[in-house]
Design an enzyme around this catalytic site. Structure first.
Site, PDB file in Angstrom:
ATOM      1  N   LEU A  46      -5.194   1.124   2.925  1.00  0.00           N
ATOM      2  CA  LEU A  46      -4.585   2.430   2.696  1.00  0.00           C
ATOM      3  C   LEU A  46      -4.706   2.736   1.205  1.00  0.00           C
ATOM      4  O   LEU A  46      -4.556   1.841   0.370  1.00  0.00           O
ATOM      5  CB  LEU A  46      -3.102   2.416   3.081  1.00  0.00           C
ATOM      6  CG  LEU A  46      -2.738   2.601   4.553  1.00  0.00           C
ATOM      7  CD1 LEU A  46      -1.238   2.386   4.733  1.00  0.00           C
ATOM      8  CD2 LEU A  46      -3.125   3.988   5.046  1.00  0.00           C
ATOM      9  N   ASP A  47      -4.951   3.996   0.868  1.00  0.00           N
ATOM     10  CA  ASP A  47      -4.985   4.390  -0.541  1.00  0.00           C
ATOM     11  C   ASP A  47      -3.636   4.114  -1.194  1.00  0.00           C
ATOM     12  O   ASP A  47      -2.595   4.153  -0.525  1.00  0.00           O
ATOM     13  CB  ASP A  47      -5.309   5.875  -0.665  1.00  0.00           C
ATOM     14  CG  ASP A  47      -6.713   6.217  -0.200  1.00  0.00           C
ATOM     15  OD1 ASP A  47      -7.577   5.314  -0.244  1.00  0.00           O
ATOM     16  OD2 ASP A  47      -6.942   7.363   0.205  1.00  0.00           O
ATOM     17  N   PRO A  48      -3.623   3.863  -2.519  1.00  0.00           N
ATOM     18  CA  PRO A  48      -2.340   3.640  -3.205  1.00  0.00           C
ATOM     19  C   PRO A  48      -1.332   4.768  -2.984  1.00  0.00           C
ATOM     20  O   PRO A  48      -0.129   4.505  -2.874  1.00  0.00           O
ATOM     21  CB  PRO A  48      -2.761   3.560  -4.677  1.00  0.00           C
ATOM     22  CG  PRO A  48      -4.149   3.007  -4.631  1.00  0.00           C
ATOM     23  CD  PRO A  48      -4.780   3.639  -3.417  1.00  0.00           C
TER      24      PRO A  48
END
Length: 315
Positions: A46-48
């Site tokens: 997942l993206d930050p």
């Protein structure tokens, strides 16, 4: 002499609710330390800026993480209309800023074009590789490389809120679908541009949302264990799901102890009532009184050949 691996051989799947602004790898390493696990891996980053379900596979469970990469996902996303960015999310530089004069009817018509099976060109800021390098590395250097469009399926897309320049969506998609690309394409279709302001992954495959745990919850349990002078595993391990849950949807076959031993040594075996092709979950036993030993694949002779086989009993 083989180097002894640090940590304990704990096996299973933890459904982590990844916090905002933490990278998936940082979250993975945090869970690995809290569980003092020998080995850990996640099942698709997942993206930050994204939050939500990040299944963490521990120990032998890492052998089955690939099957979660191939499953469908569900997200809640807030799209900010009027601003397009280089990364299609709030981290990127602004590419264009346009007024938003969109009616509810226009939005509904645009959203309808994303439902079902369509073609999608992956974002340059994705982790897909081109000549051995992730696309985002090229993007950070200002280099654009060719990407082929691919089929994706939007199973469900529900409008939750449309207020001023913000659109909240609940979206259930097939593997490999980039939500940021859907939002960027939506903005272009509406003529005003858009980017992802918030993104939360609520489900991976059939994993239940209510089984997610936060890092704070794990840390609290660790503190409680220390205060009670008991092993942290007493409180932490019950949160793990069995590692065969990563293989949900794959047909099951059953073998005896001798056949299981053959599989563990790399040899194909015969299994009753196995399908003609494809992958199978392999268990020792029958009628649900069984022990999961891994995933096999049906070979040209109709035998179950080992693909991902455990070397220890499932926990």
């Amino acid at each position: 002499m083989a180097k002894r691996r640090k940590g304990r051989p704990i096996n299973g799947v933890l459904l982590l609710d990844k916090p905002y602004e933490m990278s998936s790898n940082s979250a993975l390493q945090k869970v690995k330390r809290l569980y003092f696990a020998q080995k850990a891996g996640h099942t698709g980053a997942l993206d930050p800026l994204a939050t939500g379900m990040l299944p963490i596979c521990l120990g032998e469970g890492t052998k089955f993480s690939q099957f979660l990469l191939d499953t469908d996902k569900r997200y809640q996303v807030t799209a900010k209309l009027g601003i397009r960015t280089t990364t299609s999310d709030a981290d990127g530089e602004v590419v264009s800023h346009k007024p938003v004069n969109i009616s509810a009817e226009q939005l509904a018509d645009a959203l309808d074009q994303f439902r079902g099976t369509t073609k999608q060109v992956p974002s340059m800021y994705s982790a897909l590789k081109y000549q051995g390098q992730p696309l985002y590395k090229y993007a950070r250097e200002g280099i654009e490389v060719p990407r082929e469009s691919r089929d994706i399926t939007v199973f469900h897309l529900t409008l939750l809120r449309f207020e001023n320049d913000e659109v909240d969506l609940d979206i259930h998609v097939s593997k490999g679908t980039y939500i940021r690309t859907i939002v960027d394409d939506l903005g272009e279709l509406l003529g005003c541009g858009a980017h992802v302001a918030h993104l939360h992954r609520s489900a991976v495959g059939n994993y239940p949302t209510d089984k997610m745990v936060t890092i704070e919850q794990l840390e609290t349990l660790l503190e409680q264990a220390n205060e009670q002078n008991i092993s942290p595993s007493t409180l932490l391990d019950p949160l793990l799901l069995p590692m065969n849950t990563a293989c949900d949807g794959i047909p099951k076959v059953y073998v005896d102890e001798m056949s299981a031993n053959f599989l563990r040594h790399g040899n194909p075996v015969k299994a009753e009532n196995s399908p003609a092709e494809g992958m199978v979950q392999v268990y020792i036993g029958e009628d649900n009184s069984d022990e999961f030993i891994g995933v096999g694949i049906i070979d040209d002779d109709g035998l179950v050949a080992p693909k991902r086989i455990t070397v220890v009993d499932m926990q």
